[in-house]
Motif scaffolding. Sequence first.
Motif, PDB file in Angstrom:
ATOM      1  N   ASP A 102       0.820  -1.200   0.000  1.00  0.00           N
ATOM      2  CA  ASP A 102       0.000   0.000   0.000  1.00  0.00           C
ATOM      3  C   ASP A 102       0.862   1.261   0.000  1.00  0.00           C
ATOM      4  O   ASP A 102       1.469   1.610   1.012  1.00  0.00           O
ATOM      5  CB  ASP A 102      -0.904  -0.043   1.242  1.00  0.00           C
ATOM      6  CG  ASP A 102      -1.859   1.116   1.347  1.00  0.00           C
ATOM      7  OD1 ASP A 102      -1.849   1.991   0.475  1.00  0.00           O
ATOM      8  OD2 ASP A 102      -2.625   1.138   2.328  1.00  0.00           O
ATOM      9  N   HIS A 103       0.877   1.968  -1.136  1.00  0.00           N
ATOM     10  CA  HIS A 103       1.644   3.212  -1.246  1.00  0.00           C
ATOM     11  C   HIS A 103       0.909   4.410  -0.667  1.00  0.00           C
ATOM     12  O   HIS A 103       1.475   5.496  -0.613  1.00  0.00           O
ATOM     13  CB  HIS A 103       1.987   3.477  -2.717  1.00  0.00           C
ATOM     14  CG  HIS A 103       3.117   2.650  -3.226  1.00  0.00           C
ATOM     15  ND1 HIS A 103       4.417   3.098  -3.286  1.00  0.00           N
ATOM     16  CD2 HIS A 103       3.147   1.375  -3.703  1.00  0.00           C
ATOM     17  CE1 HIS A 103       5.202   2.156  -3.782  1.00  0.00           C
ATOM     18  NE2 HIS A 103       4.457   1.091  -4.040  1.00  0.00           N
ATOM     19  N   THR A 104      -0.330   4.231  -0.256  1.00  0.00           N
ATOM     20  CA  THR A 104      -1.112   5.347   0.277  1.00  0.00           C
ATOM     21  C   THR A 104      -1.082   5.404   1.794  1.00  0.00           C
ATOM     22  O   THR A 104      -0.856   6.467   2.376  1.00  0.00           O
ATOM     23  CB  THR A 104      -2.574   5.251  -0.205  1.00  0.00           C
ATOM     24  OG1 THR A 104      -2.604   5.317  -1.627  1.00  0.00           O
ATOM     25  CG2 THR A 104      -3.407   6.388   0.362  1.00  0.00           C
ATOM     26  N   ALA A 105      -1.299   4.282   2.467  1.00  0.00           N
ATOM     27  CA  ALA A 105      -1.400   4.285   3.935  1.00  0.00           C
ATOM     28  C   ALA A 105      -0.632   3.151   4.584  1.00  0.00           C
ATOM     29  O   ALA A 105      -0.860   2.834   5.762  1.00  0.00           O
ATOM     30  CB  ALA A 105      -2.867   4.230   4.353  1.00  0.00           C
ATOM     31  N   SER A 144      -2.586   0.652  14.156  1.00  0.00           N
ATOM     32  CA  SER A 144      -3.471   1.690  14.693  1.00  0.00           C
ATOM     33  C   SER A 144      -3.568   2.810  13.665  1.00  0.00           C
ATOM     34  O   SER A 144      -2.542   3.331  13.202  1.00  0.00           O
ATOM     35  CB  SER A 144      -2.931   2.234  16.020  1.00  0.00           C
ATOM     36  OG  SER A 144      -2.997   1.243  17.019  1.00  0.00           O
ATOM     37  N   TYR A 145      -4.808   3.160  13.312  1.00  0.00           N
ATOM     38  CA  TYR A 145      -5.005   4.120  12.228  1.00  0.00           C
ATOM     39  C   TYR A 145      -6.283   4.902  12.474  1.00  0.00           C
ATOM     40  O   TYR A 145      -7.304   4.307  12.828  1.00  0.00           O
ATOM     41  CB  TYR A 145      -5.078   3.355  10.893  1.00  0.00           C
ATOM     42  CG  TYR A 145      -5.075   4.238   9.682  1.00  0.00           C
ATOM     43  CD1 TYR A 145      -3.876   4.741   9.186  1.00  0.00           C
ATOM     44  CD2 TYR A 145      -6.260   4.577   9.046  1.00  0.00           C
ATOM     45  CE1 TYR A 145      -3.866   5.556   8.069  1.00  0.00           C
ATOM     46  CE2 TYR A 145      -6.251   5.392   7.934  1.00  0.00           C
ATOM     47  CZ  TYR A 145      -5.052   5.879   7.446  1.00  0.00           C
ATOM     48  OH  TYR A 145      -5.043   6.693   6.344  1.00  0.00           O
ATOM     49  N   PRO A 146      -6.238   6.239  12.309  1.00  0.00           N
ATOM     50  CA  PRO A 146      -5.097   7.074  11.941  1.00  0.00           C
ATOM     51  C   PRO A 146      -3.990   7.038  13.005  1.00  0.00           C
ATOM     52  O   PRO A 146      -4.263   6.826  14.186  1.00  0.00           O
ATOM     53  CB  PRO A 146      -5.716   8.478  11.839  1.00  0.00           C
ATOM     54  CG  PRO A 146      -7.182   8.272  11.687  1.00  0.00           C
ATOM     55  CD  PRO A 146      -7.484   7.028  12.442  1.00  0.00           C
ATOM     56  N   VAL A 147      -2.782   7.312  12.583  1.00  0.00           N
ATOM     57  CA  VAL A 147      -1.637   7.152  13.476  1.00  0.00           C
ATOM     58  C   VAL A 147      -1.606   8.221  14.557  1.00  0.00           C
ATOM     59  O   VAL A 147      -0.950   8.032  15.593  1.00  0.00           O
ATOM     60  CB  VAL A 147      -0.312   7.162  12.675  1.00  0.00           C
ATOM     61  CG1 VAL A 147      -0.249   5.967  11.743  1.00  0.00           C
ATOM     62  CG2 VAL A 147      -0.157   8.464  11.884  1.00  0.00           C
ATOM     63  N   ASP A 148      -2.290   9.348  14.350  1.00  0.00           N
ATOM     64  CA  ASP A 148      -2.277  10.410  15.353  1.00  0.00           C
ATOM     65  C   ASP A 148      -3.441  10.311  16.328  1.00  0.00           C
ATOM     66  O   ASP A 148      -3.639  11.195  17.174  1.00  0.00           O
ATOM     67  CB  ASP A 148      -2.285  11.780  14.676  1.00  0.00           C
ATOM     68  CG  ASP A 148      -3.496  11.999  13.778  1.00  0.00           C
ATOM     69  OD1 ASP A 148      -4.252  11.037  13.572  1.00  0.00           O
ATOM     70  OD2 ASP A 148      -3.661  13.131  13.277  1.00  0.00           O
ATOM     71  N   ALA A 149      -4.229   9.229  16.245  1.00  0.00           N
ATOM     72  CA  ALA A 149      -5.364   9.031  17.145  1.00  0.00           C
ATOM     73  C   ALA A 149      -4.952   8.150  18.330  1.00  0.00           C
ATOM     74  O   ALA A 149      -3.979   7.398  18.267  1.00  0.00           O
ATOM     75  CB  ALA A 149      -6.528   8.395  16.397  1.00  0.00           C
ATOM     76  N   ASP A 150      -5.713   8.233  19.394  1.00  0.00           N
ATOM     77  CA  ASP A 150      -5.458   7.432  20.596  1.00  0.00           C
ATOM     78  C   ASP A 150      -5.786   5.967  20.303  1.00  0.00           C
ATOM     79  O   ASP A 150      -6.944   5.631  20.035  1.00  0.00           O
ATOM     80  CB  ASP A 150      -6.345   7.943  21.730  1.00  0.00           C
ATOM     81  CG  ASP A 150      -6.145   7.175  23.035  1.00  0.00           C
ATOM     82  OD1 ASP A 150      -5.341   6.223  23.060  1.00  0.00           O
ATOM     83  OD2 ASP A 150      -6.820   7.526  24.025  1.00  0.00           O
ATOM     84  N   PRO A 151      -4.805   5.072  20.359  1.00  0.00           N
ATOM     85  CA  PRO A 151      -5.075   3.660  20.038  1.00  0.00           C
ATOM     86  C   PRO A 151      -6.017   2.986  21.023  1.00  0.00           C
ATOM     87  O   PRO A 151      -6.530   1.895  20.730  1.00  0.00           O
ATOM     88  CB  PRO A 151      -3.681   3.016  20.069  1.00  0.00           C
ATOM     89  CG  PRO A 151      -2.852   3.925  20.914  1.00  0.00           C
ATOM     90  CD  PRO A 151      -3.387   5.311  20.673  1.00  0.00           C
ATOM     91  N   ASN A 152      -6.277   3.595  22.167  1.00  0.00           N
ATOM     92  CA  ASN A 152      -7.214   3.033  23.133  1.00  0.00           C
ATOM     93  C   ASN A 152      -8.660   3.397  22.826  1.00  0.00           C
ATOM     94  O   ASN A 152      -9.575   2.850  23.435  1.00  0.00           O
ATOM     95  CB  ASN A 152      -6.856   3.508  24.544  1.00  0.00           C
ATOM     96  CG  ASN A 152      -5.514   2.979  25.013  1.00  0.00           C
ATOM     97  OD1 ASN A 152      -5.241   1.786  24.885  1.00  0.00           O
ATOM     98  ND2 ASN A 152      -4.677   3.863  25.529  1.00  0.00           N
TER      99      ASN A 152
END
Length: 459
Positions: free
Chosen positions: A395-398, A406-414
Motif C-alpha cells: 500500500d503506497h497510500t497508507a 493503529s489508524y489514523p496514526v495520530d489518534a489514541d489507540p485506546n
Amino acid sequence: MLRKIALASLCFLALTHSQQVGKEVTETHPRLPFQKCTRSGCTNVSNGQVVLDANWRWLHVTDGFTNCYTGNSWNTSVCSSGTQCAQRCALEGANYQKTYGITTSGNALTIKFLTKDSQTNVGGRVYLMDSDTRYHMFQLLNQEFTFDVDVSKIPCGINGALYFIQMDADGGMSKHSGNKAGAKYGTGYCDSQCPRDMKFISGEGNAQGWTPSPSDPNAGTGTYGACCAEMDIWEANSMSSAYTPHPCRTPNDGGYYRCTGQECNQPRYEGVCDPDGCDYNPFRQGVRDFYGPGKTIDTNKKITVVTQFITDNNSSSGTLVEIRRVWVQDGRVIQNPPTNFPGLMEPYDSLTNQFCDDQKRIFEDNPSFQRNGGMAAMGRSLAKGHVLALSIWNDHTANMLWLDSSYPVDADPNKPGIARGECPTTGGKPKDTEQNHPDAQVIFSNIRYGDIGTTYTAG
C-alpha cells in the motif's frame, strides 16, 4: 477501506490496461477448478481458470516493441488521447510463473509477492473464469462462499486479498468498441475506490491528465476512474483480517461506471461509491486474542473461511440483511467472535445494518456505507452477479495500517476502532516490505460456493 491504489509491477513490462492484442506471447490461463454445492453434494464448475489483470501486462505499439507506458508515465510520442492509446497500443500475453510468480496446482492458487526475472514484479491480481473469454459470475444471495487460505508467509504491510466486484463478464468488450482484448486479457477492473490508476477505462486510454505518482515509480492517476460495488470477503495477512461490503450508487445497482471529478471520491466520501465500507475485523472489534499466530484462528496453519449472505426471506430474491462469517480449522467449526466493547456496543458477531449504524457512531467513522444504501444496495449489486478477484499487494497510500495497525496514526489507540492489529505504526512502507519480505506469498485453495450449510464440514 483504503486499498488497491498504485499497485506496483514491472518497469519494462509496462503496467497498464490494453485494448488491442499483441502477438509475441501466447496467453494461456492457469487452470483452477472450483465447485458449486447443493444439498446433493458439490460438483466442479467446468473449465475453471484464472487470468492476470491487464494492469500488469506489457503494453507496446501494435507494430513493434516500443513501450506505450514506461515507469509511471505514458509515452506521448505514441499516443496522447484515450482513443489513440486504444488504437495504437497492444496488450501482450503473460508468462504467469516466470514473470509474475503465479502458479496453480490442483485446486490451489499461489501468488508470490515479489518475483525476479529479467525485471522485478511486485504483487499481482487475477480473476476466476469459467471459459477462456468470460469471467465466472457468482450469484451469492442466500448462498455461502468458502475457500481455504494460507497467510503464514504474509507479514505486516502486505495484503492477500480475495474479493468480489461487479465487473462485466466479458471485461467490457461488448460495451466498449475500443476494447479488443476483453476478459481473456484481464480487462475491465473496477472497485469501490473508483481507482484512477487504471491505464484503460471503458475501452479508452486514461492518458488525459495523467499524473505520475510521487511515491510509486510504476503508477499514476488519470482524469477518469473505474467505479463499481465491491464485496471484500478477505483482506488479510498473518496479523489481521477483515471482511467488508462497499455499496455504490452507480447505474445498474453498482455496476461498472467511468467517473470523473467529484464522482471519483475527490474529495473522499463525495463520490458515487462507499470507499470505507462497513468492516468486521475481530481485532478492531475489541477481540485481541482471536486471529493471528498461535491464537484461536492460528495463522501459522491453513484456514477455511466461510461467508454467508442471508436475505430477509431466505431466498435469492430477498433483500440482503446479514453477512455472516464462520471459520473452520483443525476440524473445528468456530463462530465469528462477538464485538467486545461492554457498555458501548451490543455483542454483534456479523454484519447487519444495525451493527454498521452502531459501529460508525461509536468509532466516529463517516457513514458513507449508509449513504450509499447499506445492506440493501449491496444485495442489489450481488444479485447482478460479481467477479472473483484474488491478489497480493502493498500500500503506497497508507502502508496498510488501516488493516493491521493503529489508524489514523495520530489518534489514541485506546479509542474504540483505532487499533486494527498489532503491527507497528512505523511499518508497512512499500520499500521495506519489498526489501525485507521477498518470499511473501498467499495460497488460496478449495474454492466452492452454494446453498448455505453445504460448502464446509467439521472434521
